[in-house]
Structure formats: C-alpha cells, structure tokens
Motif scaffolding. Structure first.
Motif, PDB file in Angstrom:
ATOM      1  N   UNK A  16       0.863  -1.190  -0.040  1.00 49.69           N
ATOM      2  CA  UNK A  16       0.046  -0.036   0.027  1.00 49.69           C
ATOM      3  C   UNK A  16       0.938   1.398  -0.008  1.00 49.69           C
ATOM      4  N   UNK A  17       1.900   1.228   0.788  1.00 50.87           N
ATOM      5  CA  UNK A  17       2.766   2.374   0.732  1.00 50.87           C
ATOM      6  C   UNK A  17       3.689   2.609  -0.344  1.00 50.87           C
ATOM      7  N   UNK A  22       4.645   5.674  -5.151  1.00 48.48           N
ATOM      8  CA  UNK A  22       4.685   5.561  -6.626  1.00 48.48           C
ATOM      9  C   UNK A  22       3.718   6.738  -7.432  1.00 48.48           C
ATOM     10  N   UNK A  23       2.426   6.870  -6.994  1.00 51.44           N
ATOM     11  CA  UNK A  23       1.575   7.911  -7.466  1.00 51.44           C
ATOM     12  C   UNK A  23       1.989   9.178  -7.284  1.00 51.44           C
ATOM     13  N   UNK A  24       2.323   9.544  -5.962  1.00 44.94           N
ATOM     14  CA  UNK A  24       2.876  10.895  -5.792  1.00 44.94           C
ATOM     15  C   UNK A  24       3.975  11.231  -6.076  1.00 44.94           C
ATOM     16  N   UNK A  25       5.258  10.481  -5.919  1.00 45.23           N
ATOM     17  CA  UNK A  25       6.391  10.765  -6.380  1.00 45.23           C
ATOM     18  C   UNK A  25       6.651  10.536  -7.838  1.00 45.23           C
ATOM     19  N   UNK A  26       5.919   9.472  -8.359  1.00 45.93           N
ATOM     20  CA  UNK A  26       5.846   9.192  -9.944  1.00 45.93           C
ATOM     21  C   UNK A  26       5.431  10.284 -10.583  1.00 45.93           C
ATOM     22  N   UNK A  27       4.158  10.897 -10.342  1.00 43.33           N
ATOM     23  CA  UNK A  27       3.735  12.067 -10.963  1.00 43.33           C
ATOM     24  C   UNK A  27       4.484  13.184 -10.980  1.00 43.33           C
ATOM     25  N   UNK A  28       5.178  13.447  -9.572  1.00 45.20           N
ATOM     26  CA  UNK A  28       5.979  14.471  -9.358  1.00 45.20           C
ATOM     27  C   UNK A  28       7.183  14.603 -10.236  1.00 45.20           C
ATOM     28  N   UNK A  29       7.799  13.407 -10.363  1.00 50.46           N
ATOM     29  CA  UNK A  29       8.990  13.183 -11.255  1.00 50.46           C
ATOM     30  C   UNK A  29       8.514  13.254 -13.040  1.00 50.46           C
ATOM     31  N   UNK A 356       5.154   7.704   4.763  1.00 50.12           N
ATOM     32  CA  UNK A 356       4.604   7.735   2.993  1.00 50.12           C
ATOM     33  C   UNK A 356       3.193   7.989   2.998  1.00 50.12           C
ATOM     34  N   UNK A 357       2.279   7.611   3.728  1.00 46.99           N
ATOM     35  CA  UNK A 357       1.067   7.942   3.683  1.00 46.99           C
ATOM     36  C   UNK A 357       0.585   9.351   3.753  1.00 46.99           C
ATOM     37  N   UNK A 358       1.518  10.178   4.420  1.00 51.53           N
ATOM     38  CA  UNK A 358       1.218  11.550   4.594  1.00 51.53           C
ATOM     39  C   UNK A 358       1.742  12.233   3.502  1.00 51.53           C
ATOM     40  N   UNK A 359       2.482  11.644   2.362  1.00 50.70           N
ATOM     41  CA  UNK A 359       2.698  12.406   1.383  1.00 50.70           C
ATOM     42  C   UNK A 359       1.826  13.284   0.601  1.00 50.70           C
ATOM     43  N   UNK A 360       0.536  12.691   0.568  1.00 48.34           N
ATOM     44  CA  UNK A 360      -0.508  13.628   0.147  1.00 48.34           C
ATOM     45  C   UNK A 360      -0.636  15.202   0.682  1.00 48.34           C
ATOM     46  N   UNK A 361      -0.120  15.388   1.961  1.00 43.22           N
ATOM     47  CA  UNK A 361      -0.349  16.559   2.575  1.00 43.22           C
ATOM     48  C   UNK A 361       0.656  17.532   1.847  1.00 43.22           C
ATOM     49  N   UNK A 362       1.895  16.887   1.303  1.00 45.21           N
ATOM     50  CA  UNK A 362       2.850  17.707   0.673  1.00 45.21           C
ATOM     51  C   UNK A 362       2.693  17.939  -0.802  1.00 45.21           C
ATOM     52  N   UNK A 363       1.782  17.358  -1.405  1.00 42.03           N
ATOM     53  CA  UNK A 363       1.727  17.503  -2.864  1.00 42.03           C
ATOM     54  C   UNK A 363       0.187  18.072  -2.995  1.00 42.03           C
ATOM     55  N   UNK A 364       0.285  18.690  -4.106  1.00 41.55           N
ATOM     56  CA  UNK A 364      -1.040  19.288  -4.463  1.00 41.55           C
ATOM     57  C   UNK A 364      -2.032  18.491  -5.409  1.00 41.55           C
ATOM     58  N   UNK A 396      -5.990   9.355  -2.304  1.00 42.49           N
ATOM     59  CA  UNK A 396      -4.577   9.685  -1.879  1.00 42.49           C
ATOM     60  C   UNK A 396      -4.494  10.936  -0.772  1.00 42.49           C
ATOM     61  N   UNK A 397      -5.407  12.059  -1.329  1.00 48.07           N
ATOM     62  CA  UNK A 397      -5.542  13.218  -0.410  1.00 48.07           C
ATOM     63  C   UNK A 397      -6.240  13.202   0.646  1.00 48.07           C
ATOM     64  N   UNK A 398      -7.230  12.253   0.816  1.00 50.05           N
ATOM     65  CA  UNK A 398      -7.693  11.771   2.239  1.00 50.05           C
ATOM     66  C   UNK A 398      -6.985  11.106   3.110  1.00 50.05           C
ATOM     67  N   UNK A 399      -6.015  10.294   2.464  1.00 50.46           N
ATOM     68  CA  UNK A 399      -5.425   9.280   3.305  1.00 50.46           C
ATOM     69  C   UNK A 399      -4.561   9.777   4.702  1.00 50.46           C
ATOM     70  N   UNK A 400      -4.072  10.880   4.468  1.00 50.73           N
ATOM     71  CA  UNK A 400      -3.325  11.731   5.738  1.00 50.73           C
ATOM     72  C   UNK A 400      -4.191  11.927   6.755  1.00 50.73           C
ATOM     73  N   UNK A 401      -5.329  12.281   6.405  1.00 56.63           N
ATOM     74  CA  UNK A 401      -6.383  12.458   7.566  1.00 56.63           C
ATOM     75  C   UNK A 401      -6.889  11.464   8.222  1.00 56.63           C
ATOM     76  N   UNK A 402      -7.120  10.342   7.090  1.00 51.73           N
ATOM     77  CA  UNK A 402      -7.373   9.071   7.692  1.00 51.73           C
ATOM     78  C   UNK A 402      -6.412   8.267   8.520  1.00 51.73           C
ATOM     79  N   UNK A 403      -5.274   8.213   8.285  1.00 52.28           N
ATOM     80  CA  UNK A 403      -4.106   7.767   9.032  1.00 52.28           C
ATOM     81  C   UNK A 403      -4.033   8.273  10.456  1.00 52.28           C
TER      82      UNK A 403
END
Length: 520
Positions: A16-17, A22-29, A356-364, A396-403
């Motif tokens: 899961x992590x 992959x989605x967050x960092x991959x899209x940023x790359x 890793x799950x909190x990465x959504x907070x640092x990405x738009x 993914x954007x809701x994941x940080x709050x859920x965690x």
C-alpha cells in the motif's frame, strides 16, 4: 513486539505504501521531467506566484487574528449550545467549496444581502471577485480551523494557573500578559502556517472567485495552461513551482506546529473568575454572535434559494449526483484498502510507513492530476478515465487525515490484544476480521465519512479530465453558475450539501453504533 511478524505479514502495508509513493512521487517526477526549465518564468507566471503567496498570507493572518477573540470567548464561557457551536466549527471542513462559494455570493455578491443593503443606503458596493473574494472564502473555511486550534491551546492551560491568578487578584490584562499571550505566541504561528499551506493549494476558490491577470493563483494558471492552451510544458513548469511552494509551506507548518505546553494539572474544570464583568461578557457575546452569523448565514441562504427549485432539477444534475456518489464511494473503498494495511504495519513497528501515507499533504491534487494526465495522454484518452483518476487522487488526498485517525486506534488494539491473539493462534485475515475491525469501527466510520464527504464535494482534478458531456455534481454546479442558471445552481448546491453531510453522518454514526453493539 519482536515476533509481530508471526501474526501479521508486512507485505500488505509495504504494498500500500509503495502504491501511494509511486503515484505521488512518480507523478511529481513526470512533472519535473516534462517541465521546460530553460523556458523560464514569464511576467504572468511571476504574477501568479505573487498573488498565490499574498492571498495565502492575508488569509492566514486574518483567520488567526479573528479566531483569537472567538476562541477566547469559547474558552471562558459556558452556555447552552456551546458544544453545538464547537461542532459547527468543524462543518466547513467537509462542506463542499463550491457550495460555500455560492452561499458567500448570496451574502456578498452583486445581488447579495450586503450589496443590496449598501445600495439602499447609497454606499459603494463591496467586491466579491478577485483578491477580496478569495481571501473572504479562505477566512470562511479557515476561521473555524484556527478557532479550534487556538481553543485547544487555551484548554491546555491547567485550571490551577487560573486559580492561582484569581488568588493573586490578577486583572484580565495581567492574565493575558502572564498566561494567554505566552500561549498564543506558541500556538498562533503554528495555526497560521497550517492555514497558509492550505490556502496555497485552494484551487476551487481561485477558480470560482479569482481569475484575470491580477487574481490568478499558480494552480489556476496550471488549469488555464491545460484547458485553454493545452500547453503541457508550461503546466508542468508551473506544477514544479507549486511543488516548491507547498513543500516549503508544509515543512514550515510542521516546524512551527510543535510547541511546549504549560505543564500538567489535576484535570479540573477551568473556571474564569477574571471574565465575570459585564463588559467582557458583552464582548464575548458579540464575537460569538458575529462568528456564528458569518458561518451560518451563507449556508442558510443556500437552502432558502435552493429548496423552491429542488423538485425541478434538470436530469443532468441527477446524473452528475450519481457519478459523484460512485466516485465518492470508490474513493472511500480505496482509502480503506490503503489506510488499514499502512496503519497496521506502522503500529507493529515495521518501518515508518505512516510518513509515506502523509505524502498527500505535501503534494497538490492538481499537480498529481497534471502528472497523471501527462502519463495517460501517451497511452490512452485521459477524458475516458476522468472519474477513476478522480477517485484515486481523492483517496490519496484523504489518506493523511484517515491515518491520523486510524493509526492511534490500531496501535491501541495491537497493544491491548496482541498477546491474547497470539495465545489463541489468531493471525492474518482472521485476526483482522475478528479482533481489529470490530474495535476499529468507530474510528474507521469517521475516516470513511470524512473521505466520502471530501470526495463528494471535490472540485479539483476532475476539471482537468472531465469533458463537456460528463461531470461530477460540483463540476455540474460550477457549469450552471457559469451559465447564470442560479436557481438550478442553488438547488444543486442543496443536493450536494445534503449528500456530503449525509454520507459523513451515515458512515460516522454507523461506525459508532456498530462499535457499541459489538463491544465486549
């Protein structure tokens, strides 16, 4: 805890992590590689950066400054309805942005209550579009958040400090200097930095109330590069700028959010002998009344304007509502599939997967959407995948709050039932089904309700992918407002608000009720 792997395998959490990273960092790359660095930033891009920073700074400062007297009134007053008012302060968090904007237009727009009254008095009107409207909407959303954060700071001051202040006959100004000002110096910067970071990536507000050369944020410029120019290079370059802005603001918020406490007390009920004067009571009543009116009036006007035409909503609105419901439920299921494995693996001490799950907070979300569009555009039609992509990004954007909700609850279950489960040889999916989930229902219901409501009202990445024939309910409502079909838009706003709050309360209350019925 050394033999935790006997009961729960690590790979689901790691998988899961990996998906999230992959989605967050991959899209940023992808965005970084696609950007045309040599092209540089032109005057329009620098204007967007300046406006983004300026409106976020103004929004954060006004939200915190206005929240201080409201939080102070709540901290030193006990009255009928106080708990309900505090609950109300959490409502804007799950309120769809487009609904709030419509309500603010009903109050401050050209035909709104305020401007109608000003014209009747022969006074100049207030401007809702541009910087004024963006900041106003941000204050509407973030004043409750700032109030809750600062109120928590007041509640953290031990009751014994106020008792000692009363014994020393300290006046209100002395109590402010000795107790309250030091607390605010620690809490207010953290609250302001969190709100500043939030306002940097508030796309829906800028889309509806901003626009034009002087009122364009970086995210709005990304959207314009996509929809109007289809300039993927410029969109990618602006996305890199947004990454730097949001990432820097997130780090700043984390650094400023930590603060020393006043120490511990005996958990007595705080009594404020310094606030019994009639003048102070009047001041607190005024602040609480103004804050309540500011939050309640726009939503009330949405119902007043929307209910009459509710039965005559066009079929396109109902179709969009069905699409939004499917996307919302899909986001919720994806969030659960990602959050529970990460929470379990983090709770048994197997790596810091929660980070890793909190990465959504640092990405738009718009930056992630930009990266996904660039990837999908090479192999398929992105418009055909609009709703699945929207569901994934919302999850993914809701994941940080859920965690933040699930990890402490999972940790308590692991610590409380681990040895008993091991002695009964309960492991794997059996342990998760019989031990974990029944004791996680309350927290899981809240996390699911939060995710469903946020996804239901989202007006973000879907605007990049959706075509003119398909839309979610927030996007359809935005189109109705753009076509000046305000009656239909008001009725759609009522429907959207009912569905968002309905999903939240259904899942939250359902989780709590099932937790109570199955509690041993």
């Amino acid at each position: 805890m050394a033999d935790n792997s006997v009961t729960v395998k690590r790979w689901p959490g790691a998988l899961a992590a990996t998906i999230v990273a992959s989605i967050v960092l991959g899209t940023l790359m992808v965005v970084v590689l696609k950007s045309e660095a040599g092209r540089g930033l032109g005057p329009a891009e620098w204007a967007a950066i300046w406006f983004t920073l300026w409106q976020a700074l103004l929004s954060a400062m006004l939200s915190v400054v206005l929240a201080i007297p409201v939080a102070r009134a709540l901290a030193r007053r006990r009255f009928l309805g106080r708990r309900l008012l505090i609950i109300l302060l959490g409502a804007p968090f799950i309120l769809p942005v487009i609904v709030a904007v419509f309500g603010l237009l009903a109050v401050f727009g050209h035909a709104g209550l305020v401007n109608t009254s000003l014209r009747w008095l022969g006074l100049p009107e207030v401007q809702i579009y541009g910087l004024h409207g963006v900041v106003l909407a941000h204050v509407f959303f973030n004043l409750p958040l700032a109030t809750r954060l600062i109120l928590q700071g007041w509640q953290d001051i031990p009751a014994e400090r106020f008792r000692l202040a009363a014994q020393l006959s300290l006046r209100p100004r002395d109590i402010y200097r000795v107790l309250e000002r030091p607390m605010l110096a620690r809490v207010a910067p953290g609250a302001a930095s969190v709100i500043f970071a939030i306002c940097l990536s508030s796309f829906a507000v800028a889309l509806t109330l901003g626009g034009g050369p002087k009122a364009t944020t970086v995210e709005l410029a990304i959207y314009q590069a996509f929809r109007f120019d289809f300039d993927l290079g410029r969109a990618a370059l602006l996305s890199c700028v947004q990454i730097v802005l949001v990432g820097t603001a997130a780090v700043l918020a984390l650094r400023l959010s930590g603060h020393d406490s006043f120490g511990t007390g005996m958990d007595r009920l705080v009594q404020r002998w310094d606030a019994r004067g009639l003048g102070l009571q009047l001041v607190d009543v005024v602040w609480l009344s103004v804050a309540t009116l500011f939050l309640v009036l726009p939503i009330t006007l949405v119902f007043v304007e929307g209910i009459p035409g509710f039965a005559h909503l066009p079929s396109s609105v109902w179709c969009a509502a069905g699409v939004s419901l499917i996307v919302s439920l899909g986001s919720t299921v994806l969030m659960v599939c990602l959050a529970i494995p990460i929470a379990v693996t983090s709770s048994i001490g197997r790596g810091n997967l929660e980070a890793v799950g909190l990465l959504g907070m640092a990405a738009s979300p718009l930056v992630i959407g930009t990266g996904l569009f660039i990837i999908i555009y090479r192999i398929a039609d992105p418009f055909l995948l609009a709703f699945p992509v929207t569901a994934v990004v919302n999850a993914i954007m809701a994941l940080p709050f859920a965690l933040r909700v699930l990890v402490p609850a999972v940790r308590d279950v692991v610590q409380g039932y681990w040895q008993l489960s091991a002695s009964l040889n309960i492991s794997g999916l059996t342990w998760m089904w019989l031990v974990l989930l029944p004791r996680l229902r309350s927290s899981l219901g809240f996390a699911c309700g939060l995710t469903a409501a946020m996804s239901m009202g989202d007006l973000g990445v879907v605007v990049l992918f959706a075509d003119s024939q398909n839309a979610t309910l927030p996007l359809q409502m935005f189109r109705l407002m753009g076509a000046y079909q305000m009656q239909a838009a008001a009725s759609a706003a009522v429907l959207l608000m009912m569905m968002s709050f309905g999903l939240f309360f259904l899942m939250d209350s359902g989780g709590r009720e099932r937790a109570q019925t199955r509690r041993p």
